[in-house]
Design a protein around this motif. Structure first.
Motif, short mmCIF file in Angstrom:
data_model
loop_
_atom_site.label_atom_id
_atom_site.label_comp_id
_atom_site.label_asym_id
_atom_site.label_seq_id
_atom_site.Cartn_x
_atom_site.Cartn_y
_atom_site.Cartn_z
N THR A 80 0.82 9.98 -0.54
CA THR A 80 1.55 8.75 -0.21
C THR A 80 2.90 8.85 -0.88
OG1 THR A 80 -0.49 7.49 -0.04
CG2 THR A 80 1.53 6.23 -0.35
N LEU A 81 3.96 8.70 -0.07
CA LEU A 81 5.32 8.80 -0.59
C LEU A 81 5.88 7.39 -0.77
CD1 LEU A 81 7.66 10.78 -1.24
CD2 LEU A 81 8.27 10.70 1.18
N VAL A 95 12.89 10.57 6.57
CA VAL A 95 11.79 10.38 7.53
C VAL A 95 11.55 11.68 8.31
CG1 VAL A 95 11.17 9.18 9.67
CG2 VAL A 95 11.97 7.89 7.70
N ALA A 98 9.90 14.34 5.85
CA ALA A 98 8.54 13.91 5.48
C ALA A 98 7.60 14.10 6.68
CB ALA A 98 8.55 12.46 5.01
N VAL A 103 3.60 14.36 5.81
CA VAL A 103 3.36 13.09 5.11
C VAL A 103 2.95 12.04 6.15
CG1 VAL A 103 4.39 11.28 3.66
CG2 VAL A 103 5.12 13.67 3.40
N LYS A 105 2.08 8.60 5.17
CA LYS A 105 2.30 7.21 4.73
C LYS A 105 3.52 7.17 3.81
CE LYS A 105 -0.36 3.15 3.85
NZ LYS A 105 -1.73 2.63 3.80
N ILE A 106 4.52 6.38 4.19
CA ILE A 106 5.75 6.28 3.40
C ILE A 106 6.06 4.80 3.16
CG2 ILE A 106 8.17 7.00 3.21
CD1 ILE A 106 7.73 8.85 5.62
N TYR A 107 6.21 4.44 1.89
CA TYR A 107 6.71 3.11 1.54
C TYR A 107 8.18 3.25 1.13
CZ TYR A 107 1.90 1.34 0.98
OH TYR A 107 0.59 0.96 1.17
N CYS A 133 10.68 10.51 13.41
CA CYS A 133 9.29 10.96 13.21
C CYS A 133 8.90 11.93 14.32
CB CYS A 133 8.31 9.80 13.23
SG CYS A 133 8.43 8.70 11.83
N ILE A 148 5.19 3.93 8.40
CA ILE A 148 6.34 3.63 7.55
C ILE A 148 6.33 2.15 7.19
CG2 ILE A 148 8.87 3.61 7.42
CD1 ILE A 148 8.91 5.97 9.32
N VAL A 229 12.88 15.56 -1.84
CA VAL A 229 11.55 15.35 -1.26
C VAL A 229 10.97 16.69 -0.80
CG1 VAL A 229 10.31 14.35 0.72
CG2 VAL A 229 11.92 12.94 -0.60
#
Lengths: 238, 238
Positions: A80-81, A95, A98, A103, A105-107, A133, A148, A229
């Motif tokens: 989880t990023l 984005v 990632a 990845v 799940k990105i917050y 994405c 996201i 990242v």
């Protein structure tokens, strides 16, 4: 584009044909030099990977005949990023990379040094991030869209959500000062927090530490966020 | 910009003052919010790092008083990068990230799948690549410009130069097929060859192998060249 990702709307009702138009069609015609009968690698959004054959080429569209889609997409990164909202141009790059690297799940979160104007960027509300994405997935031959999420206030996020998010993971916060070298090849679930340009504030670092995060760094060379990242994920996962 | 890199032409004769103008000045005024008396980190091209103080701000220039420059730049990566000439936009990104990460020698070479038009790009002959190097160094707080070389023909490069280049190094060629996983933490001199989009040809791979290169891969996810370089260097060096 190393794979053509078909969205649900691209498919015919019986799923035997697909048609794409606009910029994506242009790319397939010009870069992939699509010719009738040519076989290309494709994937179904959030589904399997297989082959498709160019069926028809128009001025602004390409029509495909779909084969069997039996190959599962590559495994996701168990990550989880959590990342301080960067400037809009960088947001799109983050984005993209990632998505490329798996990845799911990105917050994007508020932190003190985030320029408040970034929260008003139209990029947050239109389709540009989904497009990034998709480009990332097509580059990396994956099909599964990342989720996201945006969290506009740091404190409620840290107090109410973070504890749950890090359960069962190794929590790491990347911050260039008073930090340990980035651990390598953890290869088990990780929660990774990445600060804004200029880093987290002391209060934010303290908050992460109290929750159990280890503070880590890539060393004295400071990379742009999108490359930081990429570099962190390259070290943490085999 | 985490450091202001002063070029020789920016310095006063006695070396006590420096002045920069144009876009770089604009950046320092707007992003760094330069105010008279403010202290900033700076470096001398190919030299040491120290502090400077804002002395005077004009509409289009900033003048600095220089302190002592006693800190050496961060160590270079012990790496020679050999990379198939990418499209001009990507070329600039590769030069940026390589400069950031401490690469000091880059050969851009011909290989079969390089689009021949890339060799005609004005980017190869003007100052844009030097500008990208400077931006990379300023980002990573380094001062030492990388050397950038172009080799327009693969065979003479491989036959006449490569053997010398790889002497005393671990030679690696990144190629997505029939390859070993990228080795990690070599931390001794490396020569790294990176292919074009679409990879090296069989002949090119054979040539590298005969010279002693190991063929390595980042795995099934294919990254854009600039991110592949970032990821490879992040794995190979601690």
């Amino acid at each position: 584009m190393n794979l053509i990702l078909f969205l649900n709307d691209d498919l015919s009702k019986d799923g035997s044909l697909a048609e794409i138009s606009g910029l994506r069609a242009k790319h397939i015609i010009e870069v992939h030099k699509a010719e009738i009968g040519k076989e290309l690698t494709a994937g179904l959004l959030n589904g399997n990977i297989g082959k498709c054959k160019v069926n028809k080429i128009g001025t602004n569209y390409v029509n495909f005949e779909l084969g069997n889609f039996n190959t599962p997409p590559p495994p996701a990164l168990p990550l989880t990023l959590i990342i301080s909202l960067p400037r809009p141009k960088t947001l799109k790059k983050v984005v993209h990379i990632a998505s490329c690297m798996g990845v799911k799940k990105i917050y994007f979160i508020e932190s003190w040094k985030v320029d408040k104007s970034y929260w008003k960027s139209p990029v947050l509300n239109n389709n540009e991030l989904t497009e990034q994405c998709i480009l990332g997935l097509e580059q990396a031959k994956d099909t599964v869209l990342p989720e996201i999420l945006f969290r506009r206030r740091f404190k409620p996020f840290a107090e109410d959500e973070l504890n749950q998010i890090i359960t069962g993971t190794t929590p790491l916060a990347a911050h260039p000062y008073k930090a340990l070298p980035c651990p390598e090849r953890i290869n088990s679930p990780v929660t990774l927090a990445v600060g804004p340009e200029g880093g987290f504030t002391d209060y934010e670092v303290k908050t992460f530490k109290e929750l159990g995060f280890s503070v880590i760094t890539l060393g004295e060379r400071i990379l742009r966020v999108e490359y930081a990242v990429c570099s962190l994920l390259s070290k943490i996962f085999k």
